[in-house]
Design a protein around this motif. Sequence first.
Motif, PDB file in Angstrom:
ATOM      1  N   ASP A 190      10.316  -3.028  35.724  1.00 17.30           N
ATOM      2  CA  ASP A 190      10.913  -3.132  34.395  1.00 17.30           C
ATOM      3  C   ASP A 190      12.180  -3.986  34.460  1.00 17.30           C
ATOM      4  OD1 ASP A 190       8.937  -1.441  33.383  1.00 17.30           O
ATOM      5  OD2 ASP A 190      10.112   0.353  33.871  1.00 17.30           O
ATOM      6  N   SER A 191      12.258  -4.977  33.603  1.00 23.46           N
ATOM      7  CA  SER A 191      13.431  -5.847  33.573  1.00 23.46           C
ATOM      8  C   SER A 191      13.447  -6.635  32.277  1.00 23.46           C
ATOM      9  CB  SER A 191      13.417  -6.804  34.770  1.00 23.46           C
ATOM     10  OG  SER A 191      14.495  -7.719  34.699  1.00 23.46           O
ATOM     11  N   ASP A 192      14.640  -7.046  31.862  1.00 24.70           N
ATOM     12  CA  ASP A 192      14.773  -7.882  30.682  1.00 24.70           C
ATOM     13  C   ASP A 192      14.373  -9.324  30.985  1.00 24.70           C
ATOM     14  OD1 ASP A 192      15.724  -5.706  29.277  1.00 24.70           O
ATOM     15  OD2 ASP A 192      17.822  -6.132  29.760  1.00 24.70           O
ATOM     16  N   LYS A 193      14.390  -9.683  32.273  1.00 29.12           N
ATOM     17  CA  LYS A 193      14.054 -11.043  32.677  1.00 29.12           C
ATOM     18  C   LYS A 193      12.557 -11.167  32.970  1.00 29.12           C
ATOM     19  CE  LYS A 193      18.469 -12.333  34.823  1.00 29.12           C
ATOM     20  NZ  LYS A 193      19.088 -12.853  36.072  1.00 29.12           N
ATOM     21  N   PRO A 194      11.965 -12.315  32.685  1.00 27.81           N
ATOM     22  CA  PRO A 194      10.553 -12.514  33.062  1.00 27.81           C
ATOM     23  C   PRO A 194      10.432 -12.611  34.574  1.00 27.81           C
ATOM     24  CG  PRO A 194      11.496 -14.557  32.222  1.00 27.81           C
ATOM     25  CD  PRO A 194      12.523 -13.482  31.986  1.00 27.81           C
TER      26      PRO A 194
ATOM     27  N   LYS B 130      18.625  -9.952  40.420  1.00 29.22           N
ATOM     28  CA  LYS B 130      18.304  -9.128  39.253  1.00 29.22           C
ATOM     29  C   LYS B 130      17.114  -9.686  38.454  1.00 29.22           C
ATOM     30  CE  LYS B 130      23.055  -7.497  38.913  1.00 29.22           C
ATOM     31  NZ  LYS B 130      24.297  -7.421  38.115  1.00 29.22           N
ATOM     32  N   THR B 131      16.257 -10.410  39.163  1.00 31.66           N
ATOM     33  CA  THR B 131      15.037 -10.932  38.551  1.00 31.66           C
ATOM     34  C   THR B 131      13.834 -10.382  39.298  1.00 31.66           C
ATOM     35  OG1 THR B 131      16.111 -12.997  37.875  1.00 31.66           O
ATOM     36  CG2 THR B 131      13.710 -13.026  38.044  1.00 31.66           C
TER      37      THR B 131
END
Length: 308
Positions: free
Chosen positions: A121-125, A158-159
């Motif tokens: 789960d992450s906001d980045k692709p 953080k990706t």
Amino acid sequence: MKEEKCHRYLRLLLMTFALAALSGCDWALFDSKGQVGAEQGRLILIAVGLMLIVVIPVIIMTFVFGWRYRSTNKDASYTPEWSHSYKIELVVWGVPLIIVAILAVLIWKTSHSLDPYRPLDSDKPPLHVEVVSLDWKWLFIYPEQGVAVVNELVIPEKTPVTFHITSDTTMNTLSIPQLGGMIYAMGGQRTQLNLIANEQGEFFGQSGNYSGIGFSAMRFTTHSVSDQAFEEWLEKARGADETLDFAAFKKLGERGEMVNHRYPIHPVKYYGQVEPNLFKKVIGQYVVGLDTKEPESTTAHSEAGAEE
């Protein structure tokens, strides 16, 4: 008596040597810099802590019983007719059963939450990286960026990173201990691993599987960098003159020559362009009937992996 003393000194010497050797160990598993690694380290500590609930009392009781019921202690109770105690049975069977039940629930939950195929789960692709195990080196292909590099992995911090992994030779294991997890690389097959680096830094990577002479040279450095530094690195890689097509790939896969009975670690090498669909072609050469002509996107790879 002299022989007993000699054995005691020998044991002390061996213990000292073992402690000195362990002092140089790198506790990478407990110094995690990635989300998956941190959760795996926490799971190990919880499991060890639960098992110590049984181990520590047993160790303590071993010394207590040995001291209390020694032959010179005349005050110790002597009960030759004693044969059974429900309280002891409850402790001996009940405590381990509770621990096993807790561990079972914990392992069941984490087996799903830490599934290497499960997207993070992450906001980045996610960044997709195709990994090929060779003798005795690692090839990292960035299909969306159109570059490839040998024995160097660069990822933005953080990706989430989705690794698609295969082998062009014997079975190996891709392992970056501080980021967590490891998974096999096998010829003619594609495995998958999802990791993320929580901070910037350099992390040791290796083959975690004994695959014959030379496997110890399969080491690389993972660089977790800022988004800007990652783009700068991509420009540097795109500036390389060489193109990685299938012929260049087969040439790269050659073992090379041994030095002092060892294979040296392969130097970092950049490819500014990569033949489209090369990763699928590497797998397809070992799979009868697999069509490698039509391009297949990395997204399609991911969907196929989810269905598998």
